[in-house]
Design an enzyme around this catalytic site. Structure first.
Site, PDB file in Angstrom:
ATOM      1  N   SER A  86     -16.813   9.595 -33.199  1.00  0.00           N
ATOM      2  CA  SER A  86     -17.878  10.556 -33.517  1.00  0.00           C
ATOM      3  C   SER A  86     -17.647  11.324 -34.812  1.00  0.00           C
ATOM      4  O   SER A  86     -18.581  11.933 -35.329  1.00  0.00           O
ATOM      5  CB  SER A  86     -18.091  11.536 -32.369  1.00  0.00           C
ATOM      6  OG  SER A  86     -17.017  12.445 -32.278  1.00  0.00           O
ATOM      7  N   LYS A 107     -15.486  18.407 -33.168  1.00  0.00           N
ATOM      8  CA  LYS A 107     -16.772  18.353 -33.867  1.00  0.00           C
ATOM      9  C   LYS A 107     -16.787  19.415 -34.963  1.00  0.00           C
ATOM     10  O   LYS A 107     -15.992  20.340 -34.978  1.00  0.00           O
ATOM     11  CB  LYS A 107     -17.949  18.633 -32.913  1.00  0.00           C
ATOM     12  CG  LYS A 107     -18.095  17.676 -31.759  1.00  0.00           C
ATOM     13  CD  LYS A 107     -18.641  16.339 -32.189  1.00  0.00           C
ATOM     14  CE  LYS A 107     -18.880  15.412 -31.023  1.00  0.00           C
ATOM     15  NZ  LYS A 107     -17.683  14.771 -30.495  1.00  0.00           N
TER      16      LYS A 107
END
Length: 146
Positions: A67, A104
């Site tokens: 990701s 993230k």
């Protein structure tokens, strides 16, 4: 190092070794055309001193997944995480979200928090009151194998 697998990340508690250092050739290594370096200086370098600013609040974690590949965080990279740093917009953070750890980019706008992946194949996550959410630490460095 002591390893703990939590969610998608494997965390490591650093073991600081006072005498651990490697040789540093302070000549500047050219990434273009080679240059002769007849008189370069040899010094000692401790990666702990270079990468760890707060020993008590620093941990390592291994990336699992894709990701964050556009931010240069690839599967199996080792993250250096400082829990003493303040979270801020655009920082890359390790977060605890609904029972799992994730890494993230933080996006903070108008009192809202978003977790933005750096891969268009993954959705942006809007953090709401319903989420069990904690910013666990800020990524300061990435160690890669080549």
């Amino acid at each position: 190092m002591i390893a703990h697998k939590l969610g998608g990340l494997t965390f490591f508690t650093p073991e600081i070794i006072e005498s651990a250092s490697a040789q540093l050739f302070n000549a500047g290594i050219s990434a273009g055309f080679p240059s002769p370096a007849d008189d370069f200086k040899e010094q000692r370098l401790s990666l702990d001193e270079e990468l760890v600013k707060n020993k008590e609040a620093t941990f390592y974690a291994r990336v699992s997944g894709q990701s964050m590949i556009d931010a240069g965080l690839d599967d199996n990279d080792l993250l250096v995480i400082d829990r003493s740093l303040e979270p801020a917009n655009n920082k890359i953070a390790v977060c605890f979200l609904d029972g799992e750890f994730t890494v993230k980019r933080l996006r903070v706008s108008n009192n809202e928090v978003w977790l933005q992946p750096e891969n268009p194949d993954y959705p942006i996550i809007n953090i709401t009151e319903e989420n069990n959410f904690l910013i666990w630490g800020i990524v300061t460095n990435v160690i890669k194998k080549v």
